[in-house]
Enzyme design. Structure first.
Site, PDB file in Angstrom:
ATOM      1  N   ASP A 123       0.839  -1.195   0.000  1.00  0.00           N
ATOM      2  CA  ASP A 123       0.000   0.000   0.000  1.00  0.00           C
ATOM      3  C   ASP A 123       0.874   1.245   0.000  1.00  0.00           C
ATOM      4  O   ASP A 123       0.487   2.294   0.510  1.00  0.00           O
ATOM      5  CB  ASP A 123      -0.932  -0.013   1.220  1.00  0.00           C
ATOM      6  CG  ASP A 123      -2.043   1.001   1.100  1.00  0.00           C
ATOM      7  OD1 ASP A 123      -2.603   1.403   2.141  1.00  0.00           O
ATOM      8  OD2 ASP A 123      -2.332   1.429  -0.039  1.00  0.00           O
ATOM      9  N   LYS A 127       2.893   3.500  -5.647  1.00  0.00           N
ATOM     10  CA  LYS A 127       2.380   2.511  -6.607  1.00  0.00           C
ATOM     11  C   LYS A 127       3.449   2.080  -7.612  1.00  0.00           C
ATOM     12  O   LYS A 127       3.420   0.965  -8.095  1.00  0.00           O
ATOM     13  CB  LYS A 127       1.133   3.051  -7.307  1.00  0.00           C
ATOM     14  CG  LYS A 127       0.108   3.616  -6.326  1.00  0.00           C
ATOM     15  CD  LYS A 127      -0.152   2.709  -5.114  1.00  0.00           C
ATOM     16  CE  LYS A 127      -0.770   3.456  -3.943  1.00  0.00           C
ATOM     17  NZ  LYS A 127      -0.764   2.671  -2.687  1.00  0.00           N
ATOM     18  N   ASP A 185      -3.147  -2.930  -2.642  1.00  0.00           N
ATOM     19  CA  ASP A 185      -4.201  -1.922  -2.691  1.00  0.00           C
ATOM     20  C   ASP A 185      -4.023  -1.057  -3.945  1.00  0.00           C
ATOM     21  O   ASP A 185      -2.933  -0.988  -4.518  1.00  0.00           O
ATOM     22  CB  ASP A 185      -4.146  -1.035  -1.438  1.00  0.00           C
ATOM     23  CG  ASP A 185      -5.352  -0.096  -1.345  1.00  0.00           C
ATOM     24  OD1 ASP A 185      -5.215   0.971  -0.727  1.00  0.00           O
ATOM     25  OD2 ASP A 185      -6.424  -0.426  -1.906  1.00  0.00           O
ATOM     26  N   ASN A 186      -5.092  -0.398  -4.378  1.00  0.00           N
ATOM     27  CA  ASN A 186      -5.020   0.643  -5.420  1.00  0.00           C
ATOM     28  C   ASN A 186      -4.570   0.164  -6.790  1.00  0.00           C
ATOM     29  O   ASN A 186      -3.951   0.933  -7.538  1.00  0.00           O
ATOM     30  CB  ASN A 186      -4.089   1.775  -4.973  1.00  0.00           C
ATOM     31  CG  ASN A 186      -4.378   2.287  -3.606  1.00  0.00           C
ATOM     32  OD1 ASN A 186      -3.547   2.172  -2.701  1.00  0.00           O
ATOM     33  ND2 ASN A 186      -5.567   2.841  -3.418  1.00  0.00           N
ATOM     34  N   GLU A 218     -11.225   4.438  -1.424  1.00  0.00           N
ATOM     35  CA  GLU A 218     -11.702   4.719  -0.070  1.00  0.00           C
ATOM     36  C   GLU A 218     -12.559   5.993  -0.019  1.00  0.00           C
ATOM     37  O   GLU A 218     -12.215   7.018  -0.573  1.00  0.00           O
ATOM     38  CB  GLU A 218     -10.526   4.842   0.923  1.00  0.00           C
ATOM     39  CG  GLU A 218      -9.389   5.718   0.486  1.00  0.00           C
ATOM     40  CD  GLU A 218      -8.289   4.958  -0.233  1.00  0.00           C
ATOM     41  OE1 GLU A 218      -8.564   3.893  -0.810  1.00  0.00           O
ATOM     42  OE2 GLU A 218      -7.150   5.438  -0.243  1.00  0.00           O
TER      43      GLU A 218
HETATM   44  O1  LIG Z   1       0.031   6.996  -2.349  1.00  0.00           O
HETATM   45  C1  LIG Z   1      -0.673   6.226  -1.716  1.00  0.00           C
HETATM   46  N1  LIG Z   1      -0.176   5.475  -0.733  1.00  0.00           N
HETATM   47  C2  LIG Z   1       1.265   5.558  -0.399  1.00  0.00           C
HETATM   48  C3  LIG Z   1       1.487   6.184   0.971  1.00  0.00           C
HETATM   49  C4  LIG Z   1       2.815   5.758   1.496  1.00  0.00           C
HETATM   50  N2  LIG Z   1       3.144   5.694   2.800  1.00  0.00           N
HETATM   51  N3  LIG Z   1       4.392   5.219   2.884  1.00  0.00           N
HETATM   52  C5  LIG Z   1       4.816   5.003   1.648  1.00  0.00           C
HETATM   53  C6  LIG Z   1       6.079   4.433   1.324  1.00  0.00           C
HETATM   54  C7  LIG Z   1       6.687   3.551   2.233  1.00  0.00           C
HETATM   55  C8  LIG Z   1       7.900   2.970   1.951  1.00  0.00           C
HETATM   56  C9  LIG Z   1       8.514   3.269   0.751  1.00  0.00           C
HETATM   57  N4  LIG Z   1       9.685   2.856   0.217  1.00  0.00           N
HETATM   58  C10 LIG Z   1       9.787   3.456  -0.988  1.00  0.00           C
HETATM   59  N5  LIG Z   1       8.728   4.241  -1.236  1.00  0.00           N
HETATM   60  C11 LIG Z   1       7.918   4.135  -0.157  1.00  0.00           C
HETATM   61  C12 LIG Z   1       6.701   4.728   0.122  1.00  0.00           C
HETATM   62  N6  LIG Z   1       3.850   5.338   0.741  1.00  0.00           N
HETATM   63  C13 LIG Z   1      -2.159   6.170  -1.965  1.00  0.00           C
HETATM   64  C14 LIG Z   1      -2.747   7.182  -2.736  1.00  0.00           C
HETATM   65  C15 LIG Z   1      -4.130   7.181  -2.971  1.00  0.00           C
HETATM   66  C16 LIG Z   1      -4.757   8.254  -3.776  1.00  0.00           C
HETATM   67  C17 LIG Z   1      -5.838   7.964  -4.628  1.00  0.00           C
HETATM   68  C18 LIG Z   1      -6.436   8.970  -5.370  1.00  0.00           C
HETATM   69  C19 LIG Z   1      -5.958  10.261  -5.289  1.00  0.00           C
HETATM   70  F1  LIG Z   1      -6.550  11.225  -5.985  1.00  0.00           F
HETATM   71  C20 LIG Z   1      -4.883  10.554  -4.451  1.00  0.00           C
HETATM   72  C21 LIG Z   1      -4.292   9.560  -3.696  1.00  0.00           C
HETATM   73  C22 LIG Z   1      -4.937   6.168  -2.436  1.00  0.00           C
HETATM   74  C23 LIG Z   1      -4.343   5.161  -1.677  1.00  0.00           C
HETATM   75  O2  LIG Z   1      -5.098   4.164  -1.138  1.00  0.00           O
HETATM   76  C24 LIG Z   1      -2.965   5.152  -1.458  1.00  0.00           C
HETATM   77  O3  LIG Z   1      -2.440   4.111  -0.724  1.00  0.00           O
HETATM   78 MG   LIG Z   2      -3.922   2.558  -0.542  1.00  0.00          MG
END
Ligand SMILES: O=C(NCCc1nnc(-c2ccc3[nH]cnc3c2)[nH]1)c1cc(-c2ccc(F)cc2)cc(O)c1O
Ligand SMILES: [Mg+2]
Length: 214
Positions: A141, A144, A169-170, A199
């Site tokens: 999650d 992406k 997810d997503n 969500e």
């Molecule tokens: O970007 C997302 N989630 C990512 C958060 C994260 N929290 N930690 C990290 C990490 C953790 C270790 C990592 N190692 C390398 N990259 C890393 C990134 N990434 C995300 C975005 C949306 C979304 C949908 C529609 C929209 F209009 C805007 C947004 C919906 C979702 O359900 C998501 O999960």
């Molecule tokens: Mg997500």
């Protein structure tokens, strides 16, 4: 300076959720996201699917990539048997701070280790740093565009065993097209798509479950 959305979410949890009750923390976050501010938690619709897969797998080792504020961390941790090893990875240190407090409010701080860092750096360290041989369940999650490189990293590091379950997810929104193409065209995975919605919205999204065949 102005608070951040995760900080406002934490305040809503501390105000509205009963300490030690994972269910009330989950409800408080869903209420906040439906009535105050949208946030990128997996949410209640996809969260129920996550719950059913975790319950079915009943894993002894769990990895979550993308803690964010800890909503799915709480959903997963509340279902785990005692003694399960659960690690969650977050890139943004401010989110780590919020997530730890939300997880603690749910009383689940002893069930999960929140690690700050990037998946590319930490996945190869899982064995030596956390004493993991293989993961039974992985929830993807995080960013992406990291799903594909990271599943390849899991294979290269020998972190998957026959029957390991990955849930992403997503896969529709924001989307992980290269990841989907990889798992759906690989003879090493058995896949199932769970249609749902982004969500707290009516936008199409879904979860992809992939079982590693060894
Ligand atoms: O970007 C997302 N989630 C990512 C958060 C994260 N929290 N930690 C990290 C990490 C953790 C270790 C990592 N190692 C390398 N990259 C890393 C990134 N990434 C995300 C975005 C949306 C979304 C949908 C529609 C929209 F209009 C805007 C947004 C919906 C979702 O359900 C998501 O999960
Ligand atoms: Mg997500």
């Amino acid at each position: 300076t102005r608070s951040t959305r995760p900080q406002r979410m934490l305040k809503a949890v501390q105000k509205n959720a009963t300490k030690g009750s994972p269910e009330s923390v989950i409800s408080a976050i869903d209420y906040f996201c439906k009535h105050s501010e949208w946030a990128m938690n997996v949410g209640d619709e996809k969260g129920s699917i996550l719950d059913s897969v975790v319950t079915e797998v009943n894993p002894s080792t769990v990895l979550e990539l993308g803690t964010y504020c800890g909503y799915s961390t709480v959903r997963i941790a509340r279902l785990l048997s005692p003694g399960t090893k659960f690690i969650t990875l977050e890139f943004n240190p401010a989110n780590v701070t919020v997530a730890r407090q939300i997880i603690a409010h749910a009383g689940l701080q002893d069930k999960v280790t929140v690690v700050e860092g990037s998946s590319g750096d930490l996945i190869p360290q899982m064995k030596e740093r956390f004493g993991i041989t293989t993961f039974d369940f992985i929830f993807l999650d995080h960013w992406k565009d990291r799903y594909l490189p990271d599943i390849k990293l899991f294979e290269e590091c020998g972190l998957l065993r026959k029957g390991s379950v990955l849930l992403a997810d997503n896969v529709i929104c924001p989307g992980a097209p290269e990841y989907l193409e990889y798992v759906r065209n690989s003879p090493r995975y058995e896949n199932r798509y769970y249609p749902a919605h982004l969500e707290y919205t009516k936008v199409e999204d879904g979860l992809e479950k992939s079982v590693f065949l060894g």
